[in-house]
Design a protein around this motif. Structure first.
Motif, PDB file in Angstrom:
ATOM      1  N   GLN A  91       0.758  -1.078  -0.258  1.00  0.00           N
ATOM      2  CA  GLN A  91      -0.048  -0.088   0.167  1.00  0.00           C
ATOM      3  C   GLN A  91       0.829   1.137   0.160  1.00  0.00           C
ATOM      4  OE1 GLN A  91      -2.405  -0.903   3.572  1.00  0.00           O
ATOM      5  NE2 GLN A  91      -3.395  -2.100   2.373  1.00  0.00           N
ATOM      6  N   THR A  92       1.962   1.069   0.840  1.00  0.00           N
ATOM      7  CA  THR A  92       2.753   2.317   0.672  1.00  0.00           C
ATOM      8  C   THR A  92       4.286   1.642   0.585  1.00  0.00           C
ATOM      9  OG1 THR A  92       1.586   3.528   2.373  1.00  0.00           O
ATOM     10  CG2 THR A  92       3.915   4.341   1.981  1.00  0.00           C
ATOM     11  N   PHE A  93       5.076   2.431  -0.329  1.00  0.00           N
ATOM     12  CA  PHE A  93       6.449   1.709  -0.805  1.00  0.00           C
ATOM     13  C   PHE A  93       7.146   2.971  -1.028  1.00  0.00           C
ATOM     14  CE2 PHE A  93       9.632  -0.241  -3.696  1.00  0.00           C
ATOM     15  CZ  PHE A  93      10.399  -0.826  -2.786  1.00  0.00           C
ATOM     16  N   GLN A 135       5.229   0.709  -5.702  1.00  0.00           N
ATOM     17  CA  GLN A 135       3.883   0.805  -4.637  1.00  0.00           C
ATOM     18  C   GLN A 135       2.542   0.512  -5.425  1.00  0.00           C
ATOM     19  OE1 GLN A 135       3.601   4.526  -2.033  1.00  0.00           O
ATOM     20  NE2 GLN A 135       1.816   5.031  -3.092  1.00  0.00           N
ATOM     21  N   GLY A 136       1.732  -0.490  -4.655  1.00  0.00           N
ATOM     22  CA  GLY A 136       0.444  -0.858  -5.332  1.00  0.00           C
ATOM     23  C   GLY A 136       0.718  -2.438  -5.757  1.00  0.00           C
ATOM     24  N   ASP A 137       1.847  -2.688  -5.791  1.00  0.00           N
ATOM     25  CA  ASP A 137       2.108  -3.983  -6.386  1.00  0.00           C
ATOM     26  C   ASP A 137       1.850  -5.026  -5.186  1.00  0.00           C
ATOM     27  OD1 ASP A 137       2.774  -3.382  -8.835  1.00  0.00           O
ATOM     28  OD2 ASP A 137       5.081  -3.792  -8.533  1.00  0.00           O
ATOM     29  N   ARG A 138       1.589  -6.226  -5.436  1.00  0.00           N
ATOM     30  CA  ARG A 138       1.332  -7.054  -4.418  1.00  0.00           C
ATOM     31  C   ARG A 138       2.642  -8.409  -4.218  1.00  0.00           C
ATOM     32  NH1 ARG A 138      -2.916  -9.686  -1.387  1.00  0.00           N
ATOM     33  NH2 ARG A 138      -4.295  -8.182  -2.177  1.00  0.00           N
ATOM     34  N   ILE A 139       3.027  -8.540  -3.104  1.00  0.00           N
ATOM     35  CA  ILE A 139       3.953  -9.521  -2.739  1.00  0.00           C
ATOM     36  C   ILE A 139       3.095 -10.969  -2.566  1.00  0.00           C
ATOM     37  CG2 ILE A 139       5.714 -10.224  -1.230  1.00  0.00           C
ATOM     38  CD1 ILE A 139       6.288  -7.573  -2.463  1.00  0.00           C
ATOM     39  N   THR A 140       3.567 -11.779  -3.549  1.00  0.00           N
ATOM     40  CA  THR A 140       2.743 -13.033  -3.723  1.00  0.00           C
ATOM     41  C   THR A 140       3.344 -14.155  -2.607  1.00  0.00           C
ATOM     42  OG1 THR A 140       3.959 -13.945  -5.412  1.00  0.00           O
ATOM     43  CG2 THR A 140       2.399 -12.348  -6.001  1.00  0.00           C
ATOM     44  N   PRO A 141       2.670 -15.010  -2.498  1.00  0.00           N
ATOM     45  CA  PRO A 141       3.111 -16.368  -1.564  1.00  0.00           C
ATOM     46  C   PRO A 141       3.961 -17.039  -2.333  1.00  0.00           C
ATOM     47  CG  PRO A 141       0.685 -16.571  -2.056  1.00  0.00           C
ATOM     48  CD  PRO A 141       0.895 -15.174  -2.593  1.00  0.00           C
ATOM     49  N   TYR A 142       3.918 -17.137  -3.731  1.00  0.00           N
ATOM     50  CA  TYR A 142       4.643 -17.973  -4.388  1.00  0.00           C
ATOM     51  C   TYR A 142       6.172 -17.952  -4.467  1.00  0.00           C
ATOM     52  CZ  TYR A 142      -0.076 -18.049  -6.161  1.00  0.00           C
ATOM     53  OH  TYR A 142      -1.490 -18.415  -6.387  1.00  0.00           O
ATOM     54  N   ALA A 145      14.330   6.670   6.338  1.00  0.00           N
ATOM     55  CA  ALA A 145      13.768   7.696   5.410  1.00  0.00           C
ATOM     56  C   ALA A 145      12.821   6.711   4.761  1.00  0.00           C
ATOM     57  CB  ALA A 145      14.632   8.240   4.472  1.00  0.00           C
ATOM     58  N   SER A 146      12.733   5.082   4.923  1.00  0.00           N
ATOM     59  CA  SER A 146      12.173   4.285   4.167  1.00  0.00           C
ATOM     60  C   SER A 146      10.593   4.024   4.964  1.00  0.00           C
ATOM     61  CB  SER A 146      12.745   3.073   4.089  1.00  0.00           C
ATOM     62  OG  SER A 146      14.057   3.311   3.370  1.00  0.00           O
ATOM     63  N   GLN A 147       9.670   3.497   4.050  1.00  0.00           N
ATOM     64  CA  GLN A 147       8.288   3.292   4.706  1.00  0.00           C
ATOM     65  C   GLN A 147       7.487   2.541   3.896  1.00  0.00           C
ATOM     66  OE1 GLN A 147       5.739   6.884   4.629  1.00  0.00           O
ATOM     67  NE2 GLN A 147       4.027   5.893   5.906  1.00  0.00           N
ATOM     68  N   ILE A 148       7.237   1.539   4.485  1.00  0.00           N
ATOM     69  CA  ILE A 148       6.361   0.182   3.674  1.00  0.00           C
ATOM     70  C   ILE A 148       5.270  -0.046   4.682  1.00  0.00           C
ATOM     71  CG2 ILE A 148       6.392  -2.119   3.140  1.00  0.00           C
ATOM     72  CD1 ILE A 148       9.431  -1.996   2.622  1.00  0.00           C
ATOM     73  N   GLU A 149       4.050  -0.253   3.994  1.00  0.00           N
ATOM     74  CA  GLU A 149       2.723  -0.400   4.590  1.00  0.00           C
ATOM     75  C   GLU A 149       2.048  -1.563   3.913  1.00  0.00           C
ATOM     76  OE1 GLU A 149       0.835   3.261   5.378  1.00  0.00           O
ATOM     77  OE2 GLU A 149       2.339   4.056   6.803  1.00  0.00           O
ATOM     78  N   GLY A 150       1.314  -2.254   4.390  1.00  0.00           N
ATOM     79  CA  GLY A 150       0.408  -3.170   3.742  1.00  0.00           C
ATOM     80  C   GLY A 150       0.876  -4.604   3.902  1.00  0.00           C
ATOM     81  N   VAL A 151       2.081  -4.713   4.146  1.00  0.00           N
ATOM     82  CA  VAL A 151       2.949  -6.081   4.477  1.00  0.00           C
ATOM     83  C   VAL A 151       3.762  -5.894   5.500  1.00  0.00           C
ATOM     84  CG1 VAL A 151       2.744  -6.922   2.227  1.00  0.00           C
ATOM     85  CG2 VAL A 151       4.804  -5.723   3.053  1.00  0.00           C
ATOM     86  N   ARG A 152       3.837  -6.904   6.877  1.00  0.00           N
ATOM     87  CA  ARG A 152       4.874  -6.804   7.633  1.00  0.00           C
ATOM     88  C   ARG A 152       6.006  -6.848   6.948  1.00  0.00           C
ATOM     89  NH1 ARG A 152       3.054  -6.720  13.078  1.00  0.00           N
ATOM     90  NH2 ARG A 152       0.816  -7.783  13.185  1.00  0.00           N
TER      91      ARG A 152
END
Length: 455
Positions: A357-359, A376-383, A411-418
């Motif tokens: 959601q945020t990258f 940002q907006g991409d999905r980290i898949t389980p594959y 300065a880095s920010q990631i949201e949506g995944v642990r």
């Protein structure tokens, strides 16, 4: 050689595409259904779907990849790292199909891919190795307890194939041996198609130091100095740096000479890495394994030497490589790389797939480099592997590099995944890491203090 098919995905595919563009070559991507909208697919000049999301039906399907190579008239295939990069059957199939293999010869991959065979070759080349046992096939345990006593505890049960820390278990006492052997054999059979294992002496306080080599394929090779890779979780690296802190110059010279001797002994072709264990107490070094491919942490070496390993790899395969002599390979300053993962450090670093959601990471600049395959907006898949990006910084000194790394992580920010951003920052800020006093078990020993920094 004008058209290169990239038999990989994500960050390394993007990296190879950039090298192709710099050399004026056409890049051909192959992608699974899960990667149809991926960054590397959009970056490539040509893209071809090769199957469903599971790697076994796409990125590990050599026949589909070579069919794509034939369809798009690829002159060569670059395997990157992981997947089929050290698969001799695929390398030979590519060459048999008239597609140039950008990597070492299949014979070199064969020789070094079997860890126990690699130990024997290293010994023949005069490289020190740790005490080890004969190999034991899946389900075979006769004589293994006696072999373990001869090797000595603590020891490692290791799969003869594979790499990257997969297929390794520590055993501290005889009562743990048979359970660990059975579990490792089963994992190795599933992951590599070969459940064969062997035993190897474990160095209690070990530093993991690797030497980057570049072989010319004619029995000569050079080194591009070392990388310190001791910061690991579950036998897998998360931070690498060059030069290695407080490594005696005489020991560095011995290790680089041993690595070059091994590469020359194999008439090795292209970039590879000879990995060593250094006993932090005695400063003795021992051969661990050789990776016959470009490595995840190659940007560290590029930052301190100014040389582009991927371009050199492609040029060597294409016959346009201008040899760089050892005397002209120098290092400048210090570089450190952090691997940023979608994982939960508080839950044994379990992968955490989901939407980015945020990258936001620092922009590429003279002293900061970002290698990634997502936006940002991409999905980290389980594959696939949950690595999001690699953050690499350079400084005129290690102290300056550490300061820049801390600032870049903050300065880095990631949201949506642990993710492990806060964990990495805690590692970098720790007095032991700041002083360069870590070994391969340091994360495990300090996990409570490091995890206390997690929100």
């Amino acid at each position: 050689m004008k058209r290169i098919l990239i038999a990989n995905r994500g960050e390394i595919a993007c990296r190879i595409i950039r090298a192709c563009k710099a050399l004026g070559l056409t890049s051909i991507a192959v992608y699974s259904e899960a990667d149809a909208d991926a960054l590397f697919v959009q970056m490539a000049d040509v893209a071809e779907p090769i199957g469903p999301a599971p790697a076994a039906q796409s990125y590990l399907d050599g026949a589909r990849i070579l069919a794509a190579a034939k369809k798009h008239s690829a002159d060569a295939v670059h395997p990157g790292y992981g997947f089929l990069s050290e698969n001799t059957a695929f390398a030979r199939a590519a060459e048999a199909a008239g597609v140039r293999w950008i990597g070492p010869s299949p014979d070199s991959i064969d020789a070094m891919g079997d860890k126990q065979r690699a130990r024997a070759i290293a010994t023949a080349a005069g490289v020190p190795t740790l005490p080890g046992s004969p190999r034991f096939a899946t389900g075979e345990v006769d004589g293994i307890e006696a072999a373990a006593l001869e090797v000595g505890y603590p020891l490692l049960v290791k799969a003869t194939g594979g790499g990257g820390g997969i297929g390794m278990r520590r055993v501290d006492s005889p009562d743990q041996l048979l359970t660990s052997v059975a579990a490792t054999q089963q994992l190795a059979a599933k992951a590599f198609g070969d459940g064969t294992i062997y035993l190897e002496r474990l160095v209690a306080r070990a530093r993991h130091i690797e030497i980057q080599v570049f072989g010319h394929g004619d029995g000569t090779a050079v080194h591009l100095f070392e990388r310190e890779c001791s910061v690991q979780r579950r036998f897998q690296k998360i931070i690498e740096e060059s030069p290695a802190p407080d490594l005696p110059a005489a020991l560095r010279a011995q290790m680089t000479a041993a690595a070059v001797a091994l590469a020359a002994h194999q008439s090795y072709r292209g970039p590879g890495t000879v990995e060593f264990i250094v006993d932090a107490d005695t400063m003795e070094f021992f051969f661990l394994e050789m990776n016959t491919r470009i490595q995840v942490e190659h940007p560290v070496t590029e930052m301190v030497t100014g040389l582009d390993l991927v371009q050199a790899q492609i040029q060597l395969a294409g016959g346009t490589y201008q040899r760089v002599e050892q005397a002209n390979i120098q290092t400048r300053g210090a570089a450190i790389e952090c691997r940023i993962y979608a994982e939960n450090p508080a839950k044994n670093f379990m992968p955490s797939p989901g939407p980015l959601q945020t990258f936001r990471l620092p922009l590429d600049m003279a002293h900061v480099r970002i290698d990634t395959g997502v936006r940002q907006g991409d999905r980290i898949t389980p594959y696939y592997d949950p690595m999001i990006a690699k953050l690499i910084v350079w400084g005129a000194s290690r102290a300056e590099a550490l300061e820049r790394l801390s600032a870049a992580l903050a300065a880095s920010q990631i949201e949506g995944v642990r993710n492990n951003l806060v964990f990495l920052a805690a590692v970098v800020a720790h007095p032991d890491f700041q002083a360069g006093q870590v070994d391969t078990t340091w994360i495990a020993r300090e996990s409570e203090a490091l995890l206390a920094a997690m929100p």
